[in-house]
Write a protein that holds these residues in place. Structure first.
Motif, PDB file in Angstrom:
ATOM      1  N   GLY A 193       0.787  -1.232   0.000  1.00 38.35           N
ATOM      2  CA  GLY A 193       0.000   0.000   0.000  1.00 38.35           C
ATOM      3  C   GLY A 193       0.812   1.271   0.000  1.00 38.35           C
ATOM      4  N   HIS A 194       2.144   1.154   0.194  1.00 36.63           N
ATOM      5  CA  HIS A 194       2.969   2.369   0.236  1.00 36.63           C
ATOM      6  C   HIS A 194       4.401   2.040  -0.181  1.00 36.63           C
ATOM      7  CE1 HIS A 194       4.585   6.217   1.456  1.00 36.63           C
ATOM      8  NE2 HIS A 194       5.457   5.605   2.246  1.00 36.63           N
ATOM      9  N   VAL A 195       4.871   2.658  -1.268  1.00 37.04           N
ATOM     10  CA  VAL A 195       6.253   2.463  -1.710  1.00 37.04           C
ATOM     11  C   VAL A 195       7.170   3.334  -0.857  1.00 37.04           C
ATOM     12  CG1 VAL A 195       7.884   2.625  -3.621  1.00 37.04           C
ATOM     13  CG2 VAL A 195       5.505   1.991  -4.079  1.00 37.04           C
ATOM     14  N   SER A 196       8.235   2.731  -0.338  1.00 39.03           N
ATOM     15  CA  SER A 196       9.221   3.456   0.460  1.00 39.03           C
ATOM     16  C   SER A 196      10.623   3.100  -0.029  1.00 39.03           C
ATOM     17  CB  SER A 196       9.082   3.074   1.939  1.00 39.03           C
ATOM     18  OG  SER A 196       9.401   1.700   2.129  1.00 39.03           O
ATOM     19  N   ASP A 197      11.608   3.801   0.485  1.00 35.16           N
ATOM     20  CA  ASP A 197      12.986   3.453   0.130  1.00 35.16           C
ATOM     21  C   ASP A 197      13.305   2.025   0.556  1.00 35.16           C
ATOM     22  OD1 ASP A 197      13.631   5.935  -1.017  1.00 35.16           O
ATOM     23  OD2 ASP A 197      14.084   6.811   0.934  1.00 35.16           O
ATOM     24  N   ALA A 198      12.748   1.608   1.672  1.00 33.41           N
ATOM     25  CA  ALA A 198      13.043   0.285   2.215  1.00 33.41           C
ATOM     26  C   ALA A 198      12.468  -0.849   1.365  1.00 33.41           C
ATOM     27  CB  ALA A 198      12.515   0.180   3.648  1.00 33.41           C
ATOM     28  N   ASN A 199      11.280  -0.649   0.785  1.00 35.22           N
ATOM     29  CA  ASN A 199      10.654  -1.737   0.013  1.00 35.22           C
ATOM     30  C   ASN A 199      10.681  -1.486  -1.495  1.00 35.22           C
ATOM     31  OD1 ASN A 199       8.537   0.027  -0.656  1.00 35.22           O
ATOM     32  ND2 ASN A 199       7.128  -0.816   0.862  1.00 35.22           N
ATOM     33  N   PHE A 200      11.419  -0.454  -1.923  1.00 38.90           N
ATOM     34  CA  PHE A 200      11.385  -0.051  -3.331  1.00 38.90           C
ATOM     35  C   PHE A 200      11.790  -1.190  -4.262  1.00 38.90           C
ATOM     36  CE2 PHE A 200      13.106   1.659  -7.257  1.00 38.90           C
ATOM     37  CZ  PHE A 200      12.131   2.573  -7.632  1.00 38.90           C
ATOM     38  N   ASN A 201      12.929  -1.827  -3.994  1.00 35.20           N
ATOM     39  CA  ASN A 201      13.409  -2.875  -4.900  1.00 35.20           C
ATOM     40  C   ASN A 201      12.485  -4.084  -4.932  1.00 35.20           C
ATOM     41  OD1 ASN A 201      15.631  -1.522  -5.865  1.00 35.20           O
ATOM     42  ND2 ASN A 201      17.062  -3.168  -5.395  1.00 35.20           N
ATOM     43  N   GLU A 202      11.957  -4.446  -3.769  1.00 34.74           N
ATOM     44  CA  GLU A 202      11.018  -5.571  -3.716  1.00 34.74           C
ATOM     45  C   GLU A 202       9.768  -5.265  -4.535  1.00 34.74           C
ATOM     46  OE1 GLU A 202       9.642  -8.390  -0.146  1.00 34.74           O
ATOM     47  OE2 GLU A 202       8.837  -6.345   0.034  1.00 34.74           O
ATOM     48  N   SER A 203       9.238  -4.064  -4.377  1.00 38.19           N
ATOM     49  CA  SER A 203       8.054  -3.648  -5.118  1.00 38.19           C
ATOM     50  C   SER A 203       8.345  -3.575  -6.617  1.00 38.19           C
ATOM     51  CB  SER A 203       7.577  -2.286  -4.600  1.00 38.19           C
ATOM     52  OG  SER A 203       6.477  -1.814  -5.338  1.00 38.19           O
ATOM     53  N   LEU A 204       9.502  -3.014  -6.976  1.00 38.63           N
ATOM     54  CA  LEU A 204       9.879  -2.903  -8.389  1.00 38.63           C
ATOM     55  C   LEU A 204       9.983  -4.277  -9.030  1.00 38.63           C
ATOM     56  CD1 LEU A 204      10.904  -1.343 -10.887  1.00 38.63           C
ATOM     57  CD2 LEU A 204      13.215  -1.527  -9.905  1.00 38.63           C
ATOM     58  N   GLU A 205      10.633  -5.213  -8.349  1.00 34.33           N
ATOM     59  CA  GLU A 205      10.806  -6.548  -8.924  1.00 34.33           C
ATOM     60  C   GLU A 205       9.462  -7.220  -9.169  1.00 34.33           C
ATOM     61  OE1 GLU A 205      13.508 -10.588  -8.384  1.00 34.33           O
ATOM     62  OE2 GLU A 205      13.637  -8.983  -6.898  1.00 34.33           O
ATOM     63  N   ARG A 206       8.535  -7.031  -8.242  1.00 33.48           N
ATOM     64  CA  ARG A 206       7.195  -7.604  -8.428  1.00 33.48           C
ATOM     65  C   ARG A 206       6.489  -6.950  -9.611  1.00 33.48           C
ATOM     66  NH1 ARG A 206       5.781  -7.399  -1.922  1.00 33.48           N
ATOM     67  NH2 ARG A 206       6.716  -9.424  -1.386  1.00 33.48           N
ATOM     68  N   LEU A 207       6.639  -5.642  -9.753  1.00 32.27           N
ATOM     69  CA  LEU A 207       5.988  -4.922 -10.849  1.00 32.27           C
ATOM     70  C   LEU A 207       6.525  -5.352 -12.206  1.00 32.27           C
ATOM     71  CD1 LEU A 207       4.022  -2.734 -11.824  1.00 32.27           C
ATOM     72  CD2 LEU A 207       5.831  -1.037 -11.436  1.00 32.27           C
ATOM     73  N   ILE A 208       7.845  -5.522 -12.325  1.00 32.15           N
ATOM     74  CA  ILE A 208       8.397  -5.917 -13.627  1.00 32.15           C
ATOM     75  C   ILE A 208       8.041  -7.368 -13.951  1.00 32.15           C
ATOM     76  CG2 ILE A 208      10.255  -4.202 -13.537  1.00 32.15           C
ATOM     77  CD1 ILE A 208      12.210  -6.459 -12.861  1.00 32.15           C
ATOM     78  N   LYS A 209       7.922  -8.201 -12.919  1.00 32.30           N
ATOM     79  CA  LYS A 209       7.521  -9.589 -13.162  1.00 32.30           C
ATOM     80  C   LYS A 209       6.087  -9.661 -13.677  1.00 32.30           C
ATOM     81  CE  LYS A 209      10.387 -12.001  -9.695  1.00 32.30           C
ATOM     82  NZ  LYS A 209      10.343 -12.744  -8.400  1.00 32.30           N
ATOM     83  N   ILE A 210       5.164  -9.005 -12.982  1.00 35.73           N
ATOM     84  CA  ILE A 210       3.754  -9.081 -13.381  1.00 35.73           C
ATOM     85  C   ILE A 210       3.533  -8.399 -14.723  1.00 35.73           C
ATOM     86  CG2 ILE A 210       1.395  -8.423 -12.771  1.00 35.73           C
ATOM     87  CD1 ILE A 210       2.498 -10.719 -11.074  1.00 35.73           C
ATOM     88  N   SER A 211       4.198  -7.274 -14.969  1.00 30.85           N
ATOM     89  CA  SER A 211       4.036  -6.567 -16.244  1.00 30.85           C
ATOM     90  C   SER A 211       4.533  -7.410 -17.411  1.00 30.85           C
ATOM     91  CB  SER A 211       4.783  -5.225 -16.207  1.00 30.85           C
ATOM     92  OG  SER A 211       4.263  -4.381 -15.214  1.00 30.85           O
ATOM     93  N   SER A 212       5.724  -7.993 -17.276  1.00 28.90           N
ATOM     94  CA  SER A 212       6.261  -8.821 -18.370  1.00 28.90           C
ATOM     95  C   SER A 212       5.461 -10.109 -18.522  1.00 28.90           C
ATOM     96  CB  SER A 212       7.744  -9.119 -18.151  1.00 28.90           C
ATOM     97  OG  SER A 212       7.989  -9.678 -16.877  1.00 28.90           O
ATOM     98  N   HIS A 213       4.922 -10.624 -17.416  1.00 31.79           N
ATOM     99  CA  HIS A 213       4.062 -11.815 -17.452  1.00 31.79           C
ATOM    100  C   HIS A 213       2.793 -11.547 -18.262  1.00 31.79           C
ATOM    101  CE1 HIS A 213       2.049 -15.389 -15.485  1.00 31.79           C
ATOM    102  NE2 HIS A 213       0.972 -14.670 -15.779  1.00 31.79           N
ATOM    103  N   GLU A 214       2.104 -10.444 -17.946  1.00 37.64           N
ATOM    104  CA  GLU A 214       0.849 -10.135 -18.648  1.00 37.64           C
ATOM    105  C   GLU A 214       1.097  -9.823 -20.121  1.00 37.64           C
ATOM    106  OE1 GLU A 214      -2.062 -10.662 -17.582  1.00 37.64           O
ATOM    107  OE2 GLU A 214      -1.626 -10.994 -15.471  1.00 37.64           O
ATOM    108  N   ILE A 215       2.171  -9.106 -20.411  1.00 41.66           N
ATOM    109  CA  ILE A 215       2.482  -8.806 -21.820  1.00 41.66           C
ATOM    110  C   ILE A 215       2.882 -10.090 -22.544  1.00 41.66           C
ATOM    111  CG2 ILE A 215       4.026  -7.535 -23.366  1.00 41.66           C
ATOM    112  CD1 ILE A 215       4.079  -5.298 -21.260  1.00 41.66           C
ATOM    113  N   GLY A 216       3.574 -10.993 -21.836  1.00 38.17           N
ATOM    114  CA  GLY A 216       3.887 -12.300 -22.422  1.00 38.17           C
ATOM    115  C   GLY A 216       2.626 -13.041 -22.833  1.00 38.17           C
ATOM    116  N   HIS A 217       1.586 -12.976 -21.984  1.00 31.17           N
ATOM    117  CA  HIS A 217       0.293 -13.571 -22.349  1.00 31.17           C
ATOM    118  C   HIS A 217      -0.269 -12.908 -23.606  1.00 31.17           C
ATOM    119  CE1 HIS A 217      -0.168 -16.324 -19.129  1.00 31.17           C
ATOM    120  NE2 HIS A 217      -0.502 -15.469 -18.181  1.00 31.17           N
ATOM    121  N   MET A 218      -0.164 -11.579 -23.681  1.00 30.14           N
ATOM    122  CA  MET A 218      -0.682 -10.868 -24.856  1.00 30.14           C
ATOM    123  C   MET A 218       0.010 -11.330 -26.132  1.00 30.14           C
ATOM    124  SD  MET A 218      -1.072  -6.955 -23.501  1.00 30.14           S
ATOM    125  CE  MET A 218      -1.045  -6.666 -21.735  1.00 30.14           C
TER     126      MET A 218
END
Length: 294
Positions: A193-218
């Motif tokens: 629910g909130h991006v911070s310096d502490a969780n930035f990389n974890e959040s980013l990695e999840r975002l790039i995984k889901i984005s590339s996953h959905e585009i892969g489906h497309m």
């Protein structure tokens, strides 16, 4: 012709054919990196594969499928931010643009941000944890499809609000219309629910995984049952974190057959991204694949 001379020629030709037949066939890139595929663990209760009987999509199945492909004049990936984003969230979107450009080797652009009120109240709800959620299907059908640029091969929406697919579901990480080439994901769950310096990389990695996953489906790739892969289905953040951002050798074969990129350049680009963002596990996976070129 002299029989002895004829026999000598035949024997000589036989030796040549035997020599070439014994030469070791050079493996393709896909055949080579197959050794780096990590076997999928047995599905546990709650995992995506545990309660679903999905069919294995072979390369032949993929080839026969009618699917979206880039073509001249329609070959750009667009990201469509929806909502009000703080500076760290904006940085995540910029890095996701950079990553998708390297992952798919296609030009990737970010469209101007659309305001939250583009989604009406009838397509929103307040979830039991108190956060507002947006109906993913409304974003696909009434926002992204209607606004898809003419030169877009696919469009990926990114919201800062949580998403739900239908009333009986709690939430969804991402959803896509594969025929229309549009998808949507949310930053909300990836960062608690909130991006911070502490969780930035974890959040980013999840975002790039889901984005590339959905585009892969497309692009026609089904959920992967071959190895630990970005195209594996996921039910939870822990399952998303377990899966690699790396596409397995089979899914890379499918992707490259449609996009026709240079494998070596792609790996160098991905290595550079992972190193700069300190995504060390993914960097090491890309390094292992790259080392097989040497």
């Amino acid at each position: 012709m002299n029989p002895g001379k004829y026999n000598f020629i035949c024997f000589y030709l036989f030796l040549i054919l035997f020599f070439f037949s014994c030469q070791k066939k050079e493996n393709t890139y896909i055949e080579t990196i197959n050794v780096n595929d990590a076997r999928l663990s047995k599905a546990k209760p709650g995992d995506w594969r545990y309660s679903r009987d999905e069919e294995f999509q072979t390369f032949g199945d993929f080839q026969r499928l009618k699917k979206i492909k880039p073509e001249p004049g329609r070959n750009i990936i667009y990201l469509q931010p929806i909502g009000e984003f703080d500076e760290l969230q904006k940085k995540e979107i910029e890095l996701t643009q950079e990553y998708l450009n390297k992952y798919f080797q296609l030009e990737t652009k970010v469209l101007p941000v659309l305001p939250d009120n583009i989604v009406p109240k009838t397509a929103r709800r307040i979830f039991r944890e108190g956060q507002e959620q947006i109906l993913a299907g409304y974003v696909l059908d009434n926002v992204l499809i209607k606004r898809k640029p003419k030169d877009a091969v696919v469009v990926m929406g990114i919201t800062e609000k949580d998403l739900f697919p239908k009333p009986e579901w709690n939430y969804v990480f991402g959803q896509a219309s594969y025929e229309e080439g549009v998808g949507v994901t949310s930053i909300y769950r990836f960062s608690g629910g909130h991006v911070s310096d502490a969780n930035f990389n974890e959040s980013l990695e999840r975002l790039i995984k889901i984005s590339s996953h959905e585009i892969g489906h497309m692009f026609g790739i089904s959920h992967c049952l071959n190895a630990n892969c970005v195209m594996n289905g996921t039910n939870s953040l822990s399952e998303t974190d377990y899966h690699f951002a790396r596409a397995c050798s089979l899914c890379q074969q499918k992707l490259n057959s449609s996009l026709h990129y240079d494998h070596k350049k792609r790996l160098l680009d991905l290595k550079d991204f992972f190193e700069k963002q300190h995504l060390n596990s993914e960097y090491l996976l890309a390094e292992k694949d790259f080392n097989l070129f040497k």
